[in-house]
Motif scaffolding. Structure first.
Motif, short mmCIF file in Angstrom:
data_model
loop_
_atom_site.label_atom_id
_atom_site.label_comp_id
_atom_site.label_asym_id
_atom_site.label_seq_id
_atom_site.Cartn_x
_atom_site.Cartn_y
_atom_site.Cartn_z
N ASP A 17 0.84 -1.19 0.00
CA ASP A 17 0.00 0.00 0.00
C ASP A 17 0.88 1.24 0.00
O ASP A 17 2.12 1.15 0.08
CB ASP A 17 -0.99 -0.01 1.16
CG ASP A 17 -0.33 0.00 2.52
OD1 ASP A 17 0.86 0.38 2.63
OD2 ASP A 17 -1.00 -0.36 3.50
N ASP A 19 1.45 3.47 2.22
CA ASP A 19 2.27 3.62 3.43
C ASP A 19 3.56 2.79 3.34
O ASP A 19 4.63 3.25 3.74
CB ASP A 19 1.49 3.23 4.68
CG ASP A 19 0.39 4.22 5.02
OD1 ASP A 19 0.49 5.39 4.59
OD2 ASP A 19 -0.56 3.82 5.71
N ASP A 20 3.45 1.56 2.80
CA ASP A 20 4.63 0.70 2.65
C ASP A 20 5.62 1.31 1.66
O ASP A 20 6.83 1.32 1.90
CB ASP A 20 4.24 -0.70 2.15
CG ASP A 20 3.46 -1.49 3.17
OD1 ASP A 20 3.64 -1.25 4.39
OD2 ASP A 20 2.66 -2.36 2.76
N ALA A 42 -0.97 -2.16 -5.83
CA ALA A 42 -1.87 -1.87 -4.72
C ALA A 42 -2.58 -3.13 -4.22
O ALA A 42 -3.02 -3.18 -3.08
CB ALA A 42 -2.89 -0.82 -5.13
N SER A 43 -2.69 -4.16 -5.07
CA SER A 43 -3.36 -5.39 -4.66
C SER A 43 -2.82 -6.56 -5.48
O SER A 43 -2.25 -6.37 -6.56
CB SER A 43 -4.87 -5.29 -4.88
OG SER A 43 -5.17 -5.27 -6.27
#
Length: 125
Positions: A17, A19-20, A42-43
């Motif tokens: 994500d 933040d990572d 993102a996924s």
């Protein structure tokens, strides 16, 4: 391609994500040591949509070989030239593969998925 430290140039494909990704950037910034090449998705679904088995096979085949023509790549993949060309053009448009004159290059010696994600059986080439 080998880095100055002797390690191979491995592209990391990972699910992360924002933040990572920001944390990885800050860690590289404060340490002064560049992070290796990374493409973050993102996924897991986005990773699979961007790199379905056929496109993943293309980049795996291109790992470490330098510039390669579509016909040679199609021969190595045992696939139709036109479909390989379509896959390569899509990978160029996504910035994963580069054009080098009439040839194409994936500028990495290998790929690694991180963290190791559970992928469909079709990804195991």
């Amino acid at each position: 391609m080998t880095s100055q430290t002797g390690s191979k140039n491995i592209l990391v494909l990972k699910v992360a994500d924002l933040d990572d990704v920001a944390s990885d950037f800050c860690m590289a910034w404060t340490s002064g040591k560049p992070a290796g090449p990374v493409i973050a998705f993102a996924s897991q679904q986005l990773m699979q949509d961007t790199l379905p088995p056929r496109k993943l096979a293309v980049i795996k085949t291109m790992c470490g070989v330098g510039p390669i023509g579509i016909r040679e790549l199609a021969r190595r993949l045992d696939r139709d030239v036109d479909t390989v060309q379509l896959d390569v053009v899509k990978l160029v448009n996504k910035g994963i593969v580069r054009r080098d004159g009439n040839r194409f290059i994936f500028p990495h010696d290998g790929i690694r998925m991180e963290p190791e994600v559970v992928l469909p059986r079709s990804y195991l080439l």
